[in-house]
Scaffold this motif. Structure first.
Motif, PDB file in Angstrom:
ATOM      1  N   GLY A 115      -5.787   2.371  11.164  1.00  0.00           N
ATOM      2  CA  GLY A 115      -5.601   3.867  10.661  1.00  0.00           C
ATOM      3  C   GLY A 115      -5.856   5.196  10.960  1.00  0.00           C
ATOM      4  N   ALA A 116      -7.391   5.504  11.191  1.00  0.00           N
ATOM      5  CA  ALA A 116      -7.573   6.638  12.104  1.00  0.00           C
ATOM      6  C   ALA A 116      -6.492   7.138  13.557  1.00  0.00           C
ATOM      7  CB  ALA A 116      -8.887   6.431  12.392  1.00  0.00           C
TER       8      ALA A 116
ATOM      9  N   ALA B 250       0.743  -0.981  -0.092  1.00  0.00           N
ATOM     10  CA  ALA B 250      -0.025  -0.619   0.202  1.00  0.00           C
ATOM     11  C   ALA B 250       1.027   1.235   0.728  1.00  0.00           C
ATOM     12  CB  ALA B 250      -0.797  -0.159   1.123  1.00  0.00           C
ATOM     13  N   LEU B 251       1.867   1.292   0.240  1.00  0.00           N
ATOM     14  CA  LEU B 251       2.775   2.691   0.781  1.00  0.00           C
ATOM     15  C   LEU B 251       3.930   3.148  -0.978  1.00  0.00           C
ATOM     16  CD1 LEU B 251       5.569   1.230   3.293  1.00  0.00           C
ATOM     17  CD2 LEU B 251       3.414   2.946   3.309  1.00  0.00           C
ATOM     18  N   LEU B 252       2.996   1.896  -1.940  1.00  0.00           N
ATOM     19  CA  LEU B 252       3.497   2.034  -2.995  1.00  0.00           C
ATOM     20  C   LEU B 252       3.036   3.246  -3.929  1.00  0.00           C
ATOM     21  CD1 LEU B 252       5.220  -1.415  -4.415  1.00  0.00           C
ATOM     22  CD2 LEU B 252       6.094   0.608  -3.709  1.00  0.00           C
TER      23      LEU B 252
ATOM     24  N   GLY C 171      -6.625   1.190   5.441  1.00  0.00           N
ATOM     25  CA  GLY C 171      -5.576   1.861   6.927  1.00  0.00           C
ATOM     26  C   GLY C 171      -4.754   2.034   6.867  1.00  0.00           C
ATOM     27  N   GLN C 172      -3.719   1.698   5.633  1.00  0.00           N
ATOM     28  CA  GLN C 172      -2.704   1.943   5.551  1.00  0.00           C
ATOM     29  C   GLN C 172      -2.383   3.745   4.904  1.00  0.00           C
ATOM     30  OE1 GLN C 172       0.773   0.515   6.713  1.00  0.00           O
ATOM     31  NE2 GLN C 172       0.995   3.213   6.351  1.00  0.00           N
TER      32      GLN C 172
ATOM     33  N   PHE D 150       1.175   1.986  12.481  1.00  0.00           N
ATOM     34  CA  PHE D 150      -0.124   1.291  11.416  1.00  0.00           C
ATOM     35  C   PHE D 150      -0.157   0.011  11.931  1.00  0.00           C
ATOM     36  CE2 PHE D 150      -2.077  -1.225   8.380  1.00  0.00           C
ATOM     37  CZ  PHE D 150      -3.318  -1.327   8.707  1.00  0.00           C
ATOM     38  N   ARG D 151       1.198  -1.078  11.305  1.00  0.00           N
ATOM     39  CA  ARG D 151       0.689  -2.390  12.314  1.00  0.00           C
ATOM     40  C   ARG D 151       0.955  -2.380  13.109  1.00  0.00           C
ATOM     41  NH1 ARG D 151      -1.148  -4.442   9.556  1.00  0.00           N
ATOM     42  NH2 ARG D 151      -0.112  -6.719   9.946  1.00  0.00           N
ATOM     43  N   ILE D 152       1.530  -1.559  14.637  1.00  0.00           N
ATOM     44  CA  ILE D 152       1.124  -1.455  15.750  1.00  0.00           C
ATOM     45  C   ILE D 152       0.059  -1.580  16.397  1.00  0.00           C
ATOM     46  CG2 ILE D 152       1.658  -0.336  17.891  1.00  0.00           C
ATOM     47  CD1 ILE D 152       3.967   0.031  17.120  1.00  0.00           C
ATOM     48  N   PHE D 153      -0.946  -0.605  16.011  1.00  0.00           N
ATOM     49  CA  PHE D 153      -2.172  -0.742  15.973  1.00  0.00           C
ATOM     50  C   PHE D 153      -3.178  -1.729  15.097  1.00  0.00           C
ATOM     51  CE2 PHE D 153      -1.185   4.173  17.055  1.00  0.00           C
ATOM     52  CZ  PHE D 153      -2.146   3.831  18.203  1.00  0.00           C
ATOM     53  N   ASP D 154      -2.587  -1.970  14.063  1.00  0.00           N
ATOM     54  CA  ASP D 154      -3.446  -3.014  13.882  1.00  0.00           C
ATOM     55  C   ASP D 154      -3.013  -4.509  14.279  1.00  0.00           C
ATOM     56  OD1 ASP D 154      -5.208  -4.672  11.691  1.00  0.00           O
ATOM     57  OD2 ASP D 154      -3.509  -4.809  10.855  1.00  0.00           O
TER      58      ASP D 154
END
Length: 164
Positions: free
Chosen positions: A147-148, A34-36, A86-87, A115-119
């Motif tokens: 994500g929020a 998704a970062l791409l 989310g990302q 995001f990975r921490i919260f997810d």
């Protein structure tokens, strides 16, 4: 899981263009892919990105729900469209004046980690939604909330110049 369902367009999209097929940490692989799309978000600007993320989120409710029906599993680990949304939501605070430099890249990576921490940790109310909501909405909402939350932390870091 056999790779044959990836040929189905719903599964291909729900599996994040194939990133959900990663044998280890498919959610992380989906978030990384998704970062791409960050340059697309930058090109769209804040409100264009908000519109894109809203459409992707609403579409994702249907898409993830349909993929779960096809696979006959509530929330298959390979379904990572929710991680995409989310990302992207997490990265919104970086769109105001993003320039292509090392600082932006590092800030995007901080957004990825947040995001990975919260997810993964799923603090309340994310955990409640994850356990109590069904179907496509249930698949999507925990990642939207993660994500929020991650985006809120990223915004605080950026607004206070605590990042790069």
């Amino acid at each position: 899981m056999s790779p044959y369902p990836i040929r189905h367009p719903v599964i291909f999209l729900a599996f994040g263009l194939g990133s959900g097929l990663s044998p280890k940490a498919p959610g992380t692989a989906g978030s990384a892919l998704a970062l791409l799309f960050f340059p697309v978000l930058v090109a769209l600007g804040l409100w264009g990105s908000v519109a894109l993320i809203a459409v992707a989120g609403v579409f994702g409710i249907w898409l993830c729900g349909r993929a779960a029906e096809i696979l006959k599993v509530h929330d298959h680990s390979g379904i990572v469209w929710d991680e995409f949304v989310g990302q992207w939501l997490t990265l919104l605070p970086l769109l105001g004046g993003a320039v292509w430099d090392l600082a932006t890249v590092l800030n995007v990576l901080v957004g990825f980690v947040l995001f990975r921490i919260f997810d993964i940790a799923k603090p309340w109310p994310i955990s409640w939604c994850d356990k109590h909501l069904e179907g496509g909405l249930g698949i999507m909402i925990d990642d939207v909330l993660a994500g929020a939350a991650a985006g809120g932390v990223l915004w605080l870091l950026v607004a206070n110049h605590w990042l790069f």
